[in-house]
Design a protein around this motif. Sequence first.
Motif, mmCIF file in Angstrom:
data_model
loop_
_atom_site.group_PDB
_atom_site.id
_atom_site.type_symbol
_atom_site.label_atom_id
_atom_site.label_comp_id
_atom_site.label_asym_id
_atom_site.label_seq_id
_atom_site.Cartn_x
_atom_site.Cartn_y
_atom_site.Cartn_z
ATOM 1 N N ILE A 75 0.777 -1.152 0.195
ATOM 2 C CA ILE A 75 -0.185 0.121 -0.091
ATOM 3 C C ILE A 75 0.810 1.266 0.053
ATOM 4 O O ILE A 75 0.354 2.181 -0.216
ATOM 5 C CB ILE A 75 -1.079 -0.039 1.336
ATOM 6 C CG1 ILE A 75 -0.396 -0.078 2.376
ATOM 7 C CG2 ILE A 75 -1.900 -1.023 1.069
ATOM 8 C CD1 ILE A 75 -1.148 0.152 3.584
ATOM 9 N N LEU A 76 2.110 1.129 0.204
ATOM 10 C CA LEU A 76 3.054 2.392 0.204
ATOM 11 C C LEU A 76 3.745 2.289 -1.151
ATOM 12 O O LEU A 76 4.589 3.355 -1.108
ATOM 13 C CB LEU A 76 3.915 2.066 1.435
ATOM 14 C CG LEU A 76 3.635 2.354 2.616
ATOM 15 C CD1 LEU A 76 4.671 1.981 3.629
ATOM 16 C CD2 LEU A 76 2.676 3.354 3.039
ATOM 17 N N SER A 77 3.332 1.788 -2.201
ATOM 18 C CA SER A 77 4.084 1.463 -3.335
ATOM 19 C C SER A 77 3.407 2.568 -4.500
ATOM 20 O O SER A 77 2.255 2.866 -4.271
ATOM 21 C CB SER A 77 4.115 -0.075 -4.087
ATOM 22 O OG SER A 77 2.844 -0.371 -4.322
ATOM 23 N N VAL A 78 3.955 2.692 -5.464
ATOM 24 C CA VAL A 78 3.484 3.535 -6.587
ATOM 25 C C VAL A 78 2.446 2.897 -7.371
ATOM 26 O O VAL A 78 1.568 3.401 -7.817
ATOM 27 C CB VAL A 78 4.709 3.971 -7.531
ATOM 28 C CG1 VAL A 78 4.227 4.827 -8.761
ATOM 29 C CG2 VAL A 78 5.744 4.789 -6.700
ATOM 30 N N VAL A 79 2.759 1.502 -7.330
ATOM 31 C CA VAL A 79 1.730 0.983 -8.325
ATOM 32 C C VAL A 79 0.205 0.928 -7.230
ATOM 33 O O VAL A 79 -0.612 1.175 -7.840
ATOM 34 C CB VAL A 79 2.026 -0.649 -8.489
ATOM 35 C CG1 VAL A 79 1.154 -1.645 -9.047
ATOM 36 C CG2 VAL A 79 3.416 -0.976 -9.130
ATOM 37 N N PHE A 80 0.432 0.790 -6.423
ATOM 38 C CA PHE A 80 -0.800 0.843 -5.367
ATOM 39 C C PHE A 80 -1.440 2.054 -5.595
ATOM 40 O O PHE A 80 -2.752 2.397 -5.564
ATOM 41 C CB PHE A 80 -0.677 0.422 -4.053
ATOM 42 C CG PHE A 80 -1.805 0.462 -3.011
ATOM 43 C CD1 PHE A 80 -2.862 -0.453 -3.130
ATOM 44 C CD2 PHE A 80 -2.095 1.701 -2.093
ATOM 45 C CE1 PHE A 80 -4.195 -0.373 -2.488
ATOM 46 C CE2 PHE A 80 -3.237 1.661 -1.582
ATOM 47 C CZ PHE A 80 -4.298 0.737 -1.748
#
Length: 109
Positions: free
Chosen positions: A3-8
């Motif tokens: 949830i801390l990724s760019v994809v999310f």
Amino acid sequence: MNILSVVFAIFLILLFVTILLTKDENSRQNILLVASYVFYAYADVRFMPVLLAQTIVAYSSGRVFSIRNTHFKKWMFIMAIALEIGMLATFKYDRRIMINAGGGMKAKK
């Protein structure tokens, strides 16, 4: 998908925009359902059968609640909760399921 990724973040923004542009409430619910399956499948596909089974039990129980009498609803509610908890407990604690689902993954004892 962390949830801390760019994809999310991209996934969440696209989902939010899609929900805002969708007028029909039924369509919004279907979009959210599919998005949740995509999110969980992206995290780990092995959990999809459990998620699908939980969805089927919950949906079927809800349908039965809407058409049956009050006495039957009480027992159906108890059975639905027991089935949901039983499926989760079996998946979580049955070592054989974890080993087979993980393709030889070591399960904690």
